[in-house]
Enzyme design. Structure first.
Site, PDB file in Angstrom:
ATOM      1  CB  SER A  92      87.275  -3.434 -72.897  1.00 62.34           C
ATOM      2  OG  SER A  92      87.742  -2.077 -72.464  1.00 62.34           O
TER       3      SER A  92
ATOM      4  CD  GLU B  78      92.078  -6.405 -66.719  1.00 62.80           C
ATOM      5  OE1 GLU B  78      91.221  -5.538 -67.378  1.00 62.80           O
ATOM      6  OE2 GLU B  78      91.801  -7.457 -67.120  1.00 62.80           O
TER       7      GLU B  78
ATOM      8  CG  HIS C 272      91.929  -4.196 -70.561  1.00 64.86           C
ATOM      9  ND1 HIS C 272      90.808  -4.094 -69.800  1.00 64.86           N
ATOM     10  CD2 HIS C 272      91.458  -3.530 -71.559  1.00 64.86           C
ATOM     11  CE1 HIS C 272      89.963  -3.758 -70.362  1.00 64.86           C
ATOM     12  NE2 HIS C 272      90.082  -3.432 -71.478  1.00 64.86           N
TER      13      HIS C 272
END
Length: 189
Positions: A34, A127, A157
């Site tokens: 991320s 995503e 995610h």
């Protein structure tokens, strides 16, 4: 962030990387998921001038463009329950605190990838960050960097960081092991 805004996290990770590389002959593989994927890619960009560079880069659902301009934010808005364009803009503002999101170390997708290490990029098909992953993959290919892009259907995610029982997580873990083994183990001849 917000207590320690950009570039504090990048500077801290750089300091750790430099100690690890200086004191050890073991190959270093940078990894992040991320926002941490953006940090890892920014760190790889900073490391191209180091005498000893990372041996590889692993990016899991990486957030690589803090301008939040990828079409996948709109295209996957209804299918990504964990991250949205609005939350990305808010997080970018907290992290950058007035610094331009176009800074190539904050948004590695916008910078040069020349001399990046071999890279594995993994992302869920639905995503909002799938666009960043695809664009970065194309950029690395264009620079002739060895890169693998794994887009996994029905994976949320960074599922692999939460549980191997989640859809796509075991597949991702297998790809990580294969990629890392390929970098660290001598090839069988």
């Amino acid at each position: 962030a917000p207590e320690y805004p950009y570039p504090a996290g990048l500077n801290d990770t750089r300091a750790v990387m430099e100690v690890l590389i200086a004191d050890n002959d073991t190959p270093l593989i940078l990894s992040g998921d991320s926002a941490g994927g953006g940090l890892a890619a920014g760190l790889a960009a900073m490391a191209v001038n180091n005498a000893k560079r990372p041996a590889g880069l692993v990016l899991l659902s990486p957030w690589l463009d803090l301008t939040v301009s990828s079409a996948s934010y709109r295209q996957n808005a209804s299918s990504d329950p964990l991250f949205s364009a609005e939350s990305a803009r808010e997080a970018a503002e907290l992290y950058l605190q007035g610094h331009p999101p176009s800074d190539v170390l904050a948004s590695p997708l916008l910078g040069s990838v020349e001399e990046f290490p071999p890279t594995l990029i993994n992302v869920g098909y639905d995503e909002v960050l799938a666009g960043d992953a695809r664009q970065f993959h194309l950029k690395l290919l264009g620079a002739s960097i060895p890169v693998q892009l794994q887009i996994v259907k029905a994976m949320e995610h960074v599922a692999v960081t939460r549980s191997l029982s989640l859809p796509g997580a075991a597949e991702t873990f297998e790809a990580l092991v294969s990629f890392i083994n390929g970098l660290l183990l001598p090839s069988a001849e």
